[in-house]
Design a protein around this motif. Structure first.
Motif: not given
Length: 595
Positions: A232-244
């Protein structure tokens, strides 16, 4: 056994495990402890907030013979059977696929029989708002007079679709959205139990994307685990959620706030190039603006909600961006969000949005500037420098001089005939563009009274104060000249401002609503140019002279019975048209001239 989703594996089995619904769970536990349970419950709230889980836990608790502090033991045969979904006395029904009258009649008929294994027969009807009208009617009598040892639990996300006759026969519990902190704590607990390391900011991003749904949060967490190979990393979370990410979001907001259009468009291109969802980006921007407004009012509130994740750039934005600018940004974001619902080219809308956000002062610049100066610094405070105000005043002065010059040219006879003809033609065209709507004005004059006009003038300053800055600037040069119980005539000092107001239907509607708030009833608003108002008033009096004389005669006959002879003689000698004109517009505004 095959892999199960996190939200299924970690489904709450006790009231204490339900996240963010402490008031509801404590109420249900107290009812179980004191044996004061109802025969019907209604659980409402957004998706993924624990409605069905609470219903199943309640079904276990009411049938558990080893109840402790209102919690089921989860060890006895009954609790285990309900957890595994194999107890015949706990029936879970999906109303979306069983919404007919026959299905509900079948429930009503079987509810008469006593439970076979448990103490209570529990019917859990999920998405109950999907039932048909006939099905609701079939369920109504059973809810009103249920058989002994039967409990109904209705769950829905749309309680407004349920008949009030059903709601009134149940105990209603409203499940609220789960806070970011509660979602974060629950996900952190699950990952710690699974012995998986995680980035705090990554869980915070997932909690925001879940929008208050615990099930959504666990689903996104499950997807992030699969994407990052149990990492669980910030980069992976941003990729999955589509957030910026914060960096790009801060850069974009800084570019648009500094009115750097090119830089803002380049930042937007980076956001879209990374595969970010345009709608998600707008949601992030709206949430960012919302946080700015709240931080300006109460910094501790945002610090708590964001779990301390507030950087220096955010604090700088909160200090430099005023509330009006943030409101304007939110309006543009909401408008674009609505327009993007049916488009296949969101990038085009995002580019247009970026230009609007970066160039707010260039939209209708001449109109806004003129209204700002007209309103005055004391009544419409606007964030502008003294140099800008001086420049705008010079522009207004120059325009006024040009108008006076044109009017002088149209009246002089010393100019050549061809030039006078051109000037008269231009003036005629300008006046033709300011035609008053007599169909709205005359009905007001027919019933106008001085009392209504005085009342409207008294509330006029309060009415202007209720408008926003732009509308206040426009109405600052207008005033009421006639009023009745159902309508009012507003005169504008400048023809071009009258034209602008005549085209603004929203302003007319807003004025009527604000008048309704102040006096208790709305008025139909009619606009008129102040220069044309005397001519319109005179024309109305001449056209309705006979009616006015007739009304005045009837009034004189009534007054003869109640007043002295000397007063009657004085009224008879006065021109009835003049008397009616004074009644309509006030004696101080009527001037009598002999032909």
């Amino acid at each position: 056994m095959s892999y199960q989703a996190l939200y299924r594996v970690w489904r709450p089995q006790r009231f204490d495990e339900i996240v963010g619904q402490q008031v509801i769970t404590q109420t249900l536990k107290n009812a179980l402890i004191t044996d004061q349970t109802s025969h019907a419950y209604l659980f409402t709230g957004p998706r993924g907030t624990g409605k069905t889980s609470a219903a199943k836990i309640f079904a276990k608790a009411i049938n558990c013979r080893h109840l402790k502090d209102g919690e089921p033991c989860n060890e006895c045969a009954t609790c285990k059977a309900i957890t595994q979904g194999r107890l015949n006395d706990v029936i879970e029904i999906d109303a979306a696929s069983n919404n007919g009258v026959e299905e509900i009649r079948d429930i009503r008929d079987k509810a008469k029989y006593a439970p076979t294994e448990a103490d209570y027969k529990v019917y859990i009807i999920d998405e109950v708002h999907m039932l048909s009208t006939g099905a609701f009617n079939a369920l109504l009598k059973t809810l009103e007079e249920p058989p002994a040892n039967v409990v109904f639990i209705l769950a829905t996300t749309e309680p407004q679709k349920i008949p009030l006759t059903i709601i009134s026969r149940t105990q209603r519990f409203d499940f609220r959205r789960i806070s970011i902190k509660d979602s974060y704590d629950r996900m952190a607990y699950i990952l710690q139990q699974k012995q998986i390391t995680f980035d705090k900011k990554a869980l915070l991003t997932i909690a925001k994307a879940a929008e208050g749904g615990m099930r959504d949060a666990l689903s996104i967490l499950d997807q992030t685990l699969s994407f990052g190979d149990n990492e669980i990393t910030l980069k992976n979370a941003l990729q999955v959620t589509g957030s910026v990410g914060h960096d790009l979001l801060n850069t974009y907001v800084k570019d648009v706030s500094d009115q750097k259009v090119t830089s803002a468009l380049n930042t937007l291109e980076k956001v879209l190039a990374e595969g970010k969802d345009a709608n998600r980006f707008i949601e992030d921007l709206i949430n960012f603006c919302r946080n700015l407004l709240l931080y300006q009012q109460d910094p501790s509130l945002i610090v708590d909600q964001e779990l301390g994740d507030v950087d220096e750039q955010f604090k700088s934005f909160a200090a430099t961006l005023n509330a009006e600018r943030i409101y304007q940004m939110i309006d543009h974001l909401n408008d674009t969000q609505q327009q993007m619902r049916f488009t296949t080219h969101p990038d085009v809308y995002m580019e247009v949005l970026t230009i609007k956000l970066a160039e707010p002062t260039k939209v209708a610049k001449s109109e806004t500037n003129l209204q700002t100066v007209t309103a005055g610094a004391d009544q419409a405070p606007v964030a502008a420098t003294e140099g800008e105000l001086g420049q705008l005043k010079d522009q207004v002065k120059e325009l006024t001089n040009q108008v006076k010059k044109l009017e002088g040219q149209s009246q002089t006879t010393s100019k050549p005939a061809g030039q006078n003809k051109t000037v008269r033609s231009n003036t005629s065209k300008r006046k033709q563009g300011v035609k008053p709507n007599l169909t709205k004005i005359y009905p007001v004059l027919a019933n106008a009274t001085k009392q209504n006009l005085v009342q409207l003038k008294e509330i006029w300053p309060d009415l202007i104060a209720m408008l926003d800055v732009t509308q206040r600037a426009l109405m600052h040069v207008a005033q009421p000249v006639a009023a009745s119980e159902s309508g009012a005539v507003i005169a504008f000092d400048y023809a071009f401002l009258y034209e602008k107001a005549a085209d603004d239907g929203d302003l007319r509607q807003l004025l009527s609503e604000d008048i309704d708030k102040l006096v208790g009833h709305d008025l139909k608003i009619a606009y008129v140019d102040a220069e044309q108002w005397p001519e319109i008033r005179k024309s109305y009096i001449q056209q309705h002279k006979d009616d006015l004389q007739s009304n005045e005669s009837e009034s004189d006959e009534t007054n003869d019975e109640e007043t002295s002879k000397s007063e009657t003689a004085s009224q008879t000698e006065q021109d009835p048209v003049v008397t009616q004109a004074e009644t309509l517009f006030g004696s101080e505004t009527v001037e009598v001239k002999d032909d």
